[in-house]
Design a protein around this motif. Structure first.
Motif, PDB file in Angstrom:
ATOM      1  N   SER A   9      15.442  10.394  17.406  1.00 50.62           N
ATOM      2  CA  SER A   9      14.768  10.209  18.699  1.00 50.62           C
ATOM      3  C   SER A   9      15.564  10.909  19.798  1.00 50.62           C
ATOM      4  N   LYS A  10      16.895  10.901  19.650  1.00 48.91           N
ATOM      5  CA  LYS A  10      17.723  11.580  20.652  1.00 48.91           C
ATOM      6  C   LYS A  10      17.585  13.102  20.508  1.00 48.91           C
ATOM      7  N   LEU A  11      17.402  13.564  19.267  1.00 46.74           N
ATOM      8  CA  LEU A  11      17.179  15.005  19.069  1.00 46.74           C
ATOM      9  C   LEU A  11      15.858  15.425  19.711  1.00 46.74           C
ATOM     10  N   LEU A  12      14.855  14.570  19.584  1.00 46.39           N
ATOM     11  CA  LEU A  12      13.553  14.889  20.183  1.00 46.39           C
ATOM     12  C   LEU A  12      13.630  14.846  21.708  1.00 46.39           C
ATOM     13  N   GLN A  13      14.304  13.816  22.235  1.00 50.22           N
ATOM     14  CA  GLN A  13      14.440  13.718  23.690  1.00 50.22           C
ATOM     15  C   GLN A  13      15.173  14.963  24.211  1.00 50.22           C
ATOM     16  N   ASP A  14      16.192  15.374  23.465  1.00 48.79           N
ATOM     17  CA  ASP A  14      16.964  16.555  23.838  1.00 48.79           C
ATOM     18  C   ASP A  14      16.051  17.793  23.885  1.00 48.79           C
ATOM     19  N   ALA A  15      15.021  17.788  23.016  1.00 46.93           N
ATOM     20  CA  ALA A  15      14.069  18.905  22.999  1.00 46.93           C
ATOM     21  C   ALA A  15      12.928  18.678  23.987  1.00 46.93           C
ATOM     22  N   GLY A  16      13.022  17.636  24.791  1.00 48.58           N
ATOM     23  CA  GLY A  16      12.005  17.405  25.821  1.00 48.58           C
ATOM     24  C   GLY A  16      10.803  16.609  25.344  1.00 48.58           C
ATOM     25  N   VAL A  17      10.882  16.020  24.157  1.00 49.97           N
ATOM     26  CA  VAL A  17       9.748  15.248  23.630  1.00 49.97           C
ATOM     27  C   VAL A  17      10.004  13.760  23.883  1.00 49.97           C
ATOM     28  N   GLU A  18       8.982  13.043  24.380  1.00 48.00           N
ATOM     29  CA  GLU A  18       9.154  11.615  24.624  1.00 48.00           C
ATOM     30  C   GLU A  18       9.181  10.884  23.278  1.00 48.00           C
ATOM     31  N   ALA A  19      10.319  10.304  22.963  1.00 48.76           N
ATOM     32  CA  ALA A  19      10.453   9.683  21.633  1.00 48.76           C
ATOM     33  C   ALA A  19      11.256   8.391  21.715  1.00 48.76           C
ATOM     34  N   THR A  20      10.829   7.420  20.943  1.00 48.21           N
ATOM     35  CA  THR A  20      11.531   6.131  20.891  1.00 48.21           C
ATOM     36  C   THR A  20      11.660   5.714  19.433  1.00 48.21           C
ATOM     37  N   ALA A  21      12.828   5.173  19.089  1.00 50.65           N
ATOM     38  CA  ALA A  21      13.001   4.630  17.725  1.00 50.65           C
ATOM     39  C   ALA A  21      12.867   3.115  17.795  1.00 50.65           C
TER      40      ALA A  21
END
Ligand code: F6R
Length: 605
Positions: free
Chosen positions: A311-323
């Motif tokens: 989820s942190k990798l996705l957030q880093d890529a600008g994607v809203e993500a939650t685990a």
């Protein structure tokens, strides 16, 4: 949670069943047993204890016959005693049954059967099944019909296999927990999972919920609960039987830690275009994710930690993500609709909490993409799409190589999502990430060959408690470090974001609470400050970092990882912590591959 096996047409039925049970022991090891049909009745042998203890206790003349079933148990109803071990039979011993799952209405069924004079000898929910089958046989039904009628009475989940006196047949059914048929030359198997019979065959048929398989020496057939025939498709499993053995290792866990470079090569292979750097994942077309604006990961245990990392990798890529922890997903106030991509992350693909969260997300309109290791698993079959982590079979109950392969798969997925989803900004240094990914198996090999984890583990093995801290990508690693440690050493281990330490947990800190501080990535300096605060209160500091200078004054011990892209340093740091847990547990003489009270595949909620 419990492993079941059945076989017909093999030479040595009992030893084939016992070998299969050894391969399924990661599913439970409270008790084991077998039942064999030999033309003059059903012979059963079962005991509390793990499979090897039960094997050692087998009589000199074990039950013989050509049709048999077996079970290794993770207790749900009733303690691990001889009496509660499977197989269970009806009072006359005409029907024997092994079961994985939970029969929710067993209390009611048991009372009804008791009212007709049936006596029960175990505390299990399973025992009602052979009683019911026998009840319908007594009513004059054919064995197959009696079996189907009994199933109609069951509520809950089951993979079940039954043998019936004088029938050279195994009847089995699936409803909510896995079951697979193995097809060999002249021999047929049934099992909860493929490793049970992988040494014999890799041609399989996976049962779907509601399907029944009938296996006898002449072949197998599939039907539904009404008895109507069902077409089945034979699939070929790519796993190598050697991968399910321990080789020269004392423990699966160490083997699985050591084979991570190979697992990661498999995870990455063919998924990155060397020319363009673009990522392709198991046939997901470019643009497949353009309609989604929110990603919900649902997972448990180690897979949750990989999902948190993801989820942190996705957030880093600008994607809203939650685990989300899968068991809490329904209770979270998350808004799920058709713009949600729900990603269950599950090594086994069978974790009940994760499957249930996936179903909730799908119900609310989300598209589901399972990230799993197991072909044919329930998650893979139920999800809209599946991405395999390709780590190869993992047998040790403590997940190790699958965490690394999950993180890498999620890194690749993050790239695909960032490319597809409008308004995101893919990293402009992705070529550096790719270069680091290519080096990753070698970097990991370096960690394995140079690690001081054994001496660190031995130095601190008598401590009162073990604390793990990290920030950003170091936090899931701290969580995973603490989980692995407590899981296999049985010692008290906790994890915190480094910044949280001073808001309460510092009260725990003493000279007997070593702190494992993950000082990787850009956030390292704050973690070093937090570790210094703990050191001032007497805690020894084990620093997991990527150079010899970082925290030179601070570290009592140091576990070094090669310098690499910051997105991947956490993964390497985690390998150091896997090794610390392993060596500490080994020094404490724990059952490393079969930690107490646990099972690898948790098929109950
Ligand atoms: C820990 C461990 C468990 C699993 C969890 C989820 O070492 O193995 O915490 O990670 O039960 O299992 P899967 O990934 O099969 O859904």
């Amino acid at each position: 949670m419990c492993g079941i096996i059945g076989c017909v047409g093999t030479d040595e039925t009992v030893s084939t069943l016992m070998d299969g049970l050894s391969n399924l022991e990661y599913r439970g090891y409270d008790s084991a047993g077998v039942a064999v049909q030999n033309g003059s009745g059903i012979k059963t042998f079962k005991r509390a204890g793990n499979v090897s203890e039960v094997r050692d206790a087998l009589p000199d003349d074990p039950p013989s016959g050509t049709v048999g079933i077996g079970h290794t148990r993770w207790s749900t109803h009733g303690p691990p005693t001889d009496q509660n071990a499977h197989p269970h039979t009806d009072p006359e011993g005409r029907v024997a049954v092994v079961h994985n799952g939970v029969i929710e209405n067993y209390d009611k069924l048991r009372s009804q059967l008791e009212a007709t004079g049936n006596q029960f000898v175990s505390d299990t929910d399973t025992e009602v099944i052979p009683h019911l089958i026998a009840h319908y046989l007594d009513g004059g039904l054919e064995p197959e019909t009696a079996f189907r009628r009994a199933l109609e009475r069951l509520e809950g989940s089951y993979a079940v296999a039954a043998i019936i006196e004088e029938e050279e047949t195994i009847l089995s059914a699936r409803h909510g927990t896995p079951l697979v048929v193995g097809i060999d030359d002249g021999a047929f198997f049934l099992a909860s999972d493929v490793p049970a019979f992988l040494e014999r065959t890799s041609d399989v048929v996976y049962l779907e919920d509601g399907e029944i398989a009938r296996v006898d020496p002449d072949g197998f057939s599939m039907m539904d609960i009404k008895g109507d025939p069902i077409e089945s498709e034979i699939e070929h499993i790519e796993w190598d039987a050697k991968e399910t053995g321990k080789g020269s290792y004392d423990h699966y866990m160490l083997k699985e830690i050591d084979t991570q470079p190979t697992a990661l090569r498999q995870t990455i292979e063919g998924r990155i275009d060397p020319e363009t750097g673009s990522v392709s994942l198991d046939g997901l077309e470019a643009g497949a994710f353009e309609d989604y604006d929110q990603v919900d990961f649902v997972a448990c245990g180690t897979s949750y930690h990989a999902a948190l990392y993801g989820s942190k990798l996705l957030q880093d890529a600008g994607v809203e993500a939650t685990a989300y922890r899968a068991s809490e997903y329904g209770a979270s106030s998350n808004l799920v609709d058709d713009s949600t991509l729900a990603i269950p992350v599950t090594q086994s693909g069978e974790t009940a909490d994760t499957l249930s969260a996936m179903a909730e997300a799908a119900e609310a309109g989300a598209t589901t993409v399972a990230v799993t290791n197991v072909m044919g698993s329930t998650a893979a079959r139920r999800a809209d799409e599946t991405v395999f982590i390709r780590a190869g079979p993992e047998i040790g109950v403590a997940a190790t190589k699958t965490f690394s392969s999950q993180v890498v798969t999620l890194l690749l997925l993050a790239r695909r999502l960032a490319e597809d989803i409008d308004g995101t900004e893919p990293r402009d240094d992705f070529d550096e990430v790719l270069a680091a990914l290519e080096r990753l198996p070698d970097d990991l090999q370096y960690v394995l060959e140079s690690s001081d984890a054994r001496s660190v583990a031995h130095d601190y093995v008598d401590s009162e408690a073990y604390l793990f801290i990290g920030r950003h990508l170091g936090f899931p690693v701290a969580k995973e470090g603490a989980l692995k440690f407590k899981e296999i050493t049985y010692e008290h281990a906790e994890s915190f974001t480094s910044g949280r330490l001073k808001h309460g947990p510092l009260a725990l800190v003493t000279p007997s609470t070593p702190i494992f501080a993950i000082a990787t990535g850009e956030e390292r300096s704050k973690t070093l400050t937090n570790a210094t605060e703990a050191k001032s209160r007497g805690a020894p500091i084990v620093l997991v970092t990527d150079d010899e200078e970082t925290g030179a004054e601070l570290a009592d011990k140091r576990l070094t990882v090669p310098e690499t892209h910051e997105l991947l340093e956490g993964l390497l740091a985690n390998v150091q912590l896997q090794l610390v847990s392993y060596y500490a547990a080994n020094r404490l003489d724990r059952e490393i591959d079969k930690p107490r009270n646990l099972a690898k595949s948790v098929t109950v909620e």
